[in-house]
Design an enzyme around this catalytic site. Structure first.
Site, PDB file in Angstrom:
ATOM      1  N   VAL A 255       1.053  -1.294  -0.004  1.00  0.00           N
ATOM      2  CA  VAL A 255       0.093  -0.017  -0.125  1.00  0.00           C
ATOM      3  C   VAL A 255       0.734   1.375  -0.067  1.00  0.00           C
ATOM      4  CG1 VAL A 255      -2.029  -0.879   0.925  1.00  0.00           C
ATOM      5  CG2 VAL A 255      -0.021  -0.206   2.457  1.00  0.00           C
ATOM      6  N   GLY A 256       0.317   2.532  -0.300  1.00  0.00           N
ATOM      7  CA  GLY A 256       1.169   3.780  -0.047  1.00  0.00           C
ATOM      8  C   GLY A 256       1.229   4.241  -1.546  1.00  0.00           C
ATOM      9  N   ASN A 257       1.828   5.451  -1.705  1.00  0.00           N
ATOM     10  CA  ASN A 257       1.616   6.351  -2.764  1.00  0.00           C
ATOM     11  C   ASN A 257       2.601   5.832  -3.899  1.00  0.00           C
ATOM     12  OD1 ASN A 257      -0.172   7.974  -1.957  1.00  0.00           O
ATOM     13  ND2 ASN A 257       1.124   8.965  -0.730  1.00  0.00           N
ATOM     14  N   GLU A 279      -2.553  -8.409  -2.037  1.00  0.00           N
ATOM     15  CA  GLU A 279      -3.356  -8.337  -0.783  1.00  0.00           C
ATOM     16  C   GLU A 279      -4.501  -7.214  -0.858  1.00  0.00           C
ATOM     17  OE1 GLU A 279      -0.443  -8.552   2.762  1.00  0.00           O
ATOM     18  OE2 GLU A 279      -1.591  -6.728   2.839  1.00  0.00           O
ATOM     19  N   ILE A 349      11.479   0.748   5.819  1.00  0.00           N
ATOM     20  CA  ILE A 349      11.937   2.089   6.367  1.00  0.00           C
ATOM     21  C   ILE A 349      13.407   2.190   6.133  1.00  0.00           C
ATOM     22  CG2 ILE A 349      12.435   2.720   8.720  1.00  0.00           C
ATOM     23  CD1 ILE A 349       9.789   1.860   9.679  1.00  0.00           C
ATOM     24  N   ASN A 369       4.097   0.146  11.866  1.00  0.00           N
ATOM     25  CA  ASN A 369       2.912  -0.377  11.689  1.00  0.00           C
ATOM     26  C   ASN A 369       2.856  -1.825  11.787  1.00  0.00           C
ATOM     27  OD1 ASN A 369       1.978   2.125  10.452  1.00  0.00           O
ATOM     28  ND2 ASN A 369       2.850   1.440   8.579  1.00  0.00           N
ATOM     29  N   GLY A 373       1.640  -8.104   5.015  1.00  0.00           N
ATOM     30  CA  GLY A 373       1.829  -9.279   4.099  1.00  0.00           C
ATOM     31  C   GLY A 373       3.288  -9.151   3.637  1.00  0.00           C
TER      32      GLY A 373
HETATM   33  N1  COA Z   1      14.460   6.217   9.762  1.00  0.00           N
HETATM   34  C1  COA Z   1      13.502   6.882  10.435  1.00  0.00           C
HETATM   35  N2  COA Z   1      12.062   7.498   9.979  1.00  0.00           N
HETATM   36  C2  COA Z   1      12.002   6.837   8.789  1.00  0.00           C
HETATM   37  C3  COA Z   1      12.922   6.162   7.805  1.00  0.00           C
HETATM   38  C4  COA Z   1      14.182   6.041   8.468  1.00  0.00           C
HETATM   39  N3  COA Z   1      15.149   5.513   7.569  1.00  0.00           N
HETATM   40  N4  COA Z   1      12.443   6.001   6.734  1.00  0.00           N
HETATM   41  C5  COA Z   1      10.768   6.633   6.593  1.00  0.00           C
HETATM   42  N5  COA Z   1      10.888   7.218   7.944  1.00  0.00           N
HETATM   43  C6  COA Z   1       9.752   7.693   8.455  1.00  0.00           C
HETATM   44  C7  COA Z   1       9.221   8.935   7.640  1.00  0.00           C
HETATM   45  O1  COA Z   1       9.911   9.928   7.840  1.00  0.00           O
HETATM   46  C8  COA Z   1       7.594   9.026   8.040  1.00  0.00           C
HETATM   47  O2  COA Z   1       7.646   9.587   9.166  1.00  0.00           O
HETATM   48  P1  COA Z   1       7.001  11.140   9.326  1.00  0.00           P
HETATM   49  O3  COA Z   1       5.611  11.043   8.441  1.00  0.00           O
HETATM   50  O4  COA Z   1       7.154  11.472  10.549  1.00  0.00           O
HETATM   51  O5  COA Z   1       7.922  11.865   8.428  1.00  0.00           O
HETATM   52  C9  COA Z   1       7.557   7.491   8.344  1.00  0.00           C
HETATM   53  O6  COA Z   1       8.537   6.738   8.843  1.00  0.00           O
HETATM   54  C10 COA Z   1       6.652   6.724   7.052  1.00  0.00           C
HETATM   55  O7  COA Z   1       7.478   6.906   6.117  1.00  0.00           O
HETATM   56  P2  COA Z   1       6.977   7.186   4.582  1.00  0.00           P
HETATM   57  O8  COA Z   1       8.165   7.490   3.575  1.00  0.00           O
HETATM   58  O9  COA Z   1       5.860   7.950   4.559  1.00  0.00           O
HETATM   59  O10 COA Z   1       6.562   5.640   3.995  1.00  0.00           O
HETATM   60  P3  COA Z   1       5.363   4.966   3.638  1.00  0.00           P
HETATM   61  O11 COA Z   1       3.963   5.378   3.943  1.00  0.00           O
HETATM   62  O12 COA Z   1       5.825   4.598   2.330  1.00  0.00           O
HETATM   63  O13 COA Z   1       5.485   3.526   4.531  1.00  0.00           O
HETATM   64  C11 COA Z   1       6.191   1.611   5.620  1.00  0.00           C
HETATM   65  C12 COA Z   1       6.556   2.723   4.693  1.00  0.00           C
HETATM   66  C13 COA Z   1       7.530   0.832   5.544  1.00  0.00           C
HETATM   67  C14 COA Z   1       6.036   2.133   6.935  1.00  0.00           C
HETATM   68  C15 COA Z   1       5.029   0.858   5.008  1.00  0.00           C
HETATM   69  O14 COA Z   1       5.361   0.468   3.669  1.00  0.00           O
HETATM   70  C16 COA Z   1       4.798  -0.403   5.953  1.00  0.00           C
HETATM   71  O15 COA Z   1       4.020  -0.254   6.925  1.00  0.00           O
HETATM   72  N6  COA Z   1       5.320  -1.501   5.400  1.00  0.00           N
HETATM   73  C17 COA Z   1       5.314  -2.846   5.980  1.00  0.00           C
HETATM   74  C18 COA Z   1       3.890  -3.564   5.751  1.00  0.00           C
HETATM   75  C19 COA Z   1       3.743  -3.865   4.346  1.00  0.00           C
HETATM   76  O16 COA Z   1       4.886  -3.724   3.637  1.00  0.00           O
HETATM   77  N7  COA Z   1       2.707  -4.009   3.802  1.00  0.00           N
HETATM   78  C20 COA Z   1       2.204  -4.258   2.533  1.00  0.00           C
HETATM   79  C21 COA Z   1       2.225  -5.875   2.208  1.00  0.00           C
HETATM   80  S1  COA Z   1       1.078  -6.459   1.225  1.00  0.00           S
END
Ligand code: COA
Length: 505
Positions: A255-257, A279, A349, A369, A373
């Site tokens: 999910v996500g942008n 998913e 991350i 989070n 999956g």
């Molecule tokens: N160190 C510290 N913080 C970090 C970071 C790093 N290396 N990289 C990103 N962040 C922070 C960002 O700054 C942001 O926080 P903020 O809003 O306070 O600035 C936050 O983490 C989320 O980052 P963002 O770039 O907005 O990521 P995202 O919305 O693309 O989400 C995950 C990235 C990893 C959190 C997300 O993909 C996830 O939850 N993944 C796990 C589950 C998954 O993969 N699901 C799909 C399976 S079907």
């Protein structure tokens, strides 16, 4: 009955299986009514908490409302609610973060104890007692089968024409009685369009009339467009090399942008007759279906913007022929993902120079989070991509580090790492070769020299030369003054989620 009457039937200390997956198909009223009851009981000095099991993330009306009143003892599996996250990180709520494909079978195995109550949103109830599923399936089949008691929320906002879009597989069994899952293409139907449900277990039915969370998407920014561009170029190269068919292999997209940007890139690109075995169905995949670029998509849930919901409802007959929703134990099943040869694309991350990936934690101890999956797909995919911008917090943090502060996906499950800087194809590379290509292709120029210097010194000074590391410096990137300050800002935001949540009146 009313939501409050139904909520009064849920005992303190019970394990409650709720429907809901990425903001769709969650019960809209009973959890909030339960939160109200818990709040009142707490005010009178009574202890009252439940354990909440779901499909994946839900919405403020469920996770948010219950976490705000400190009503959750233990939560599993994936969550992304600010109030939940804040309680978990404050040590006030227990959280078990497991692979989404494991949840149903762990419940059948009895690993989490007895499921007392199921609270499940459905689109309707047939005269013979079978249930018409809603906008997500998640673990609902297991909840309905395993719970002692069932509360149904019948949401008449759900388009009745969705009936028939679901495929509930009833062929699972406990080892050693398992049989192969007979699914060989994403469009195969192997089950039934309805849930079976023992009417004698139903203790309450509540009618609701509310939309899913349906969050809007921001259009892809330059960084996600660049990431998407690298992935698409790489896929074209793989087709040219004869390692993939011209219509690729079934796509899984997190999910996500950034994920949506990849879908947007596919919409403009050369590939035709695509399929998805994923998913969550986001806007991007609906667009691909609509434009005829994608023939079929299999998922366990929708996660759509309000505009995409309108489009879906307008053209539901078109989508019903091209979309199937399945239980998450099937959408994420390792056997099926491996058989179909899924192309997995997930966010992260941070990654380290050897290819280990952290998808869940900030500075090793605060959860964002959950793994969702991503592990189900990454380990079993034909090709597994992990993507992130090369830096976070306006460049103050490098997302490529010497050693990740938490490992969700080991170097063995990660084949391609992508940032806006470029793409690292790790297939067939040794750890030292991986380090070179990750630093060179994926790190941000402002961190590249420091990463290279770390690697070269580790090569000289590390006691072992297979995966060279200097343990006293491995976390130096997140321990520098600048990085600590930036990471603390992220942590502060995720710890303060509770303050932002309104306690139900
Ligand atoms: N160190 C510290 N913080 C970090 C970071 C790093 N290396 N990289 C990103 N962040 C922070 C960002 O700054 C942001 O926080 P903020 O809003 O306070 O600035 C936050 O983490 C989320 O980052 P963002 O770039 O907005 O990521 P995202 O919305 O693309 O989400 C995950 C990235 C990893 C959190 C997300 O993909 C996830 O939850 N993944 C796990 C589950 C998954 O993969 N699901 C799909 C399976 S079907």
């Amino acid at each position: 009955m009313s939501a409050s009457e139904a909520a009064a039937l849920i005992p303190a200390g019970s394990n409650v299986g709720m429907s809901g997956f990425t903001g769709s198909g969650y019960p809209k009223e009973v959890p909030a009514a339960l939160a109200e009851r818990i709040n009142a009981l707490h005010a009178d000095g009574f202890d009252f908490k439940i354990s909440v099991w779901t499909g994946a993330s839900t919405a403020p009306e469920l996770d948010g409302a219950l976490a705000a009143v400190d009503g959750i003892e233990m939560r599993l599996p994936y969550q992304s609610d600010p109030a939940c996250r804040a309680r978990i990180n404050a040590g006030q709520m227990d959280y078990i973060d497991i692979h989404l494909s494991h949840v149903a079978q762990f419940v059948w195995f009895g690993f989490f104890g007895k499921l007392d109550v199921a609270v499940v949103e459905v689109a309707g109830i047939l005269e013979d007692g079978r249930l018409v599923p809603a906008t997500s399936i998640g673990n609902n089949k297991t909840w309905l089968d395993q719970a002692d008691k069932i509360i149904l929320e019948v949401n008449n906002r759900i388009n009745p024409a969705m009936e028939g879009m679901h495929d509930i597989y009833y062929g699972t069994a406990l080892p050693p009685h398992r049989k192969p899952i007979p699914l060989v293409t994403p469009s195969d139907r192997i089950g039934e369009p309805y849930f079976r449900c023992d009417p004698s277990k139903i203790i309450g039915i509540v009618e609701t009339h509310a939309y899913d969370r349906n969050s809007a998407f921001t259009p892809p920014d330059e960084t996600s467009r660049l990431i998407a561009g690298h992935i698409l170029e790489f896929l074209a190269h793989e087709v040219k090399k004869g390692r993939m068919p011209e219509n690729l292999l079934p796509l899984q997209s997190g999910v996500g942008n950034t994920a949506n940007a990849v879908m947007a890139g596919l919409e403009q690109g050369q590939f035709e007759n695509l399929t998805a075995y994923t998913e969550v169905l986001q806007d991007g995949m609906l667009h691909l279906l609509k434009r005829g670029k994608m023939n079929f998509a299999s998922a366990t849930a929708f996660s759509l913007s309000p505009e995409a919901v309108d489009d879906f409802n307008r053209d539901v007959d078109f989508y019903r022929e091209r979309v199937v929703l399945r239980p998450q134990e099937i959408s994420n099943h390792p056997e099926v993902i491996r058989r179909l040869g899924v192309i997995a694309m997930n966010g992260m991350i941070e990654a380290d120079i050897y290819g280990n990936v952290n998808s869940t934690h900030i500075r090793g101890s605060s959860i964002m989070n959950g793994i969702g999956g991503s592990g189900d797909f990454a380990r079993n995919a034909y090709l597994s991509f992990f993507m992130t911008p090369s830096t976070a917090k306006n460049g103050q943090l490098s997302c490529i580090v010497p050693m990740v502060s938490h490992v969700d996906h080991t170097e063995h499950d990660v084949q391609v790492i992508v940032t806006e800087q470029g793409l690292a194809d790790l297939r067939g590379l040794t750890p030292k070769q991986r380090a070179k290509v990750i630093i060179q292709n994926c790190s941000h120029p402002s961190y590249r020299a420091a990463l290279q210097a770390y690697y070269e010194r580790a090569l000289r000074e590390s006691p072992g030369r297979h995966t060279p590391h200097m343990l006293n410096e491995a976390f130096s990137f997140i321990q520098s003054w600048k990085a600590e300050k930036a990471a603390m800002e992220v942590e502060k935001a995720i710890h303060s989620g509770l303050a932002a949540t309104k306690v139900p009146a």
